[in-house]
Design an enzyme around this catalytic site. Structure first.
Site, PDB file in Angstrom:
ATOM      1  N   GLU A 129      16.706  13.091  -0.231  1.00 30.97           N
ATOM      2  CA  GLU A 129      15.828  12.220   0.551  1.00 30.97           C
ATOM      3  C   GLU A 129      16.466  10.837   0.636  1.00 30.97           C
ATOM      4  OE1 GLU A 129      11.191  10.777   0.655  1.00 30.97           O
ATOM      5  OE2 GLU A 129      12.292  10.475  -1.222  1.00 30.97           O
ATOM      6  N   HIS A 183       0.196   8.994   0.917  1.00 30.16           N
ATOM      7  CA  HIS A 183       0.451   8.501  -0.442  1.00 30.16           C
ATOM      8  C   HIS A 183      -0.650   7.543  -0.856  1.00 30.16           C
ATOM      9  CE1 HIS A 183       4.278   9.700   1.309  1.00 30.16           C
ATOM     10  NE2 HIS A 183       4.654  10.004   0.077  1.00 30.16           N
ATOM     11  N   LYS A 190       2.734  16.789   3.058  1.00 23.44           N
ATOM     12  CA  LYS A 190       3.068  16.173   1.773  1.00 23.44           C
ATOM     13  C   LYS A 190       1.976  15.193   1.346  1.00 23.44           C
ATOM     14  CE  LYS A 190       6.119  13.246  -0.850  1.00 23.44           C
ATOM     15  NZ  LYS A 190       6.859  11.988  -0.817  1.00 23.44           N
ATOM     16  N   ARG A 210       4.343  18.519 -11.335  1.00 31.64           N
ATOM     17  CA  ARG A 210       5.713  18.567 -10.828  1.00 31.64           C
ATOM     18  C   ARG A 210       6.454  19.840 -11.248  1.00 31.64           C
ATOM     19  NH1 ARG A 210       7.219  13.645  -8.746  1.00 31.64           N
ATOM     20  NH2 ARG A 210       5.825  11.892  -9.170  1.00 31.64           N
ATOM     21  N   SER A 247      11.725   7.296  -7.809  1.00 33.54           N
ATOM     22  CA  SER A 247      11.151   6.796  -6.560  1.00 33.54           C
ATOM     23  C   SER A 247       9.631   6.829  -6.585  1.00 33.54           C
ATOM     24  CB  SER A 247      11.673   7.607  -5.359  1.00 33.54           C
ATOM     25  OG  SER A 247      11.337   8.964  -5.489  1.00 33.54           O
ATOM     26  N   GLN A 292       8.061  10.770 -12.300  1.00 30.67           N
ATOM     27  CA  GLN A 292       9.171  11.675 -11.980  1.00 30.67           C
ATOM     28  C   GLN A 292       9.939  12.062 -13.238  1.00 30.67           C
ATOM     29  OE1 GLN A 292      11.800  10.260  -8.916  1.00 30.67           O
ATOM     30  NE2 GLN A 292      10.376  10.749  -7.279  1.00 30.67           N
TER      31      GLN A 292
END
Length: 225
Positions: A30, A118, A143, A186, A205, A209
């Protein structure tokens, strides 16, 4: 699930210095172009697309309103996406649907949209409605990334994703509960029906994560017989 890693160069020099071998274990790259000044994006684009030639790539302009680094008018946002898309044909184009709903009709000719939402504050109560609206538009990928403040937030997102995937098996979904409590989301993509998970190298990001090396090990463990 496919593992995505973001590249976030802040200058042409940083873009040219990217060591692509470090991204070998990523399935998709990405490019977070929002870390650049808007006038530099088209200058840096050739370096990014040359570095990752032959790799699946997502072009993303994440705005401040959705946790990114850039502010753009509707006209600037659409124009930048169109220029990059027409010049370089990225495999996926991220489009912040609810932030730029007023210009979505200009994107209808692009079959490779990732329609995204988001929320870095919470997991909203109308999550079902958000998922439903994005799904109804039949993009390449839906998403959603929302902040998890409780364990129930995480379970809700995972459950809704599973439900929508069951009802819409052809639609690809990427759903993420951000933050420490959301980390489990995740690594459960194969259970919930989420197609991608985001991992990090040097710089995350988004909150929560997990590193690319750890995600690779987790994926291998989950795939063991």
């Amino acid at each position: 699930m496919k593992l995505i890693v973001s590249v976030m160069p802040r200058s042409i020099e940083e873009a040219q210095a990217i060591d692509v071998m470090r991204y070998h274990d990523a399935d998709i790259i990405e490019w977070r172009a929002d870390f650049l000044p808007k006038e530099a994006i088209l200058q840096v684009a050739p370096a990014i697309f040359e570095k990752f030639a032959g790799r699946e790539l997502v072009f993303t302009l994440r705005t401040r309103a959705e946790g990114g680094q850039i502010e753009l008018s509707s006209e600037e946002y659409v124009q930048m996406i169109k220029e990059v898309a027409q010049l370089y044909q990225p495999d996926y184009i991220d489009f912040e649907y609810f932030s730029y709903k007023d210009v979505f009709d200009q994107m209808l000719d692009f079959p490779n949209l990732v329609l995204s939402y988001h929320n870095f504050q919470e997991t909203p109560e109308n999550l079902m409605e958000i998922l439903s609206e994005l799904t109804s538009l039949n993009p390449k990928v839906v998403k959603i990334a929302v902040m998890a403040n409780t364990e129930q937030d995480v379970l809700d997102l995972m459950n809704f994703t599973r439900g929508f995937k069951t009802l819409n098996p052809e639609q690809e979904y990427v759903t993420i509960s951000m933050g420490k409590v959301g980390k489990v989301s995740r690594i459960t993509s194969d259970v919930t029906g989420s197609s991608w998970s985001f991992a990090s190298l040097d710089e995350a990001s988004a909150p929560g994560q997990i590193s690319l090396s750890s995600m690779k090990k987790i994926r291998e463990l989950l795939n063991e017989d």
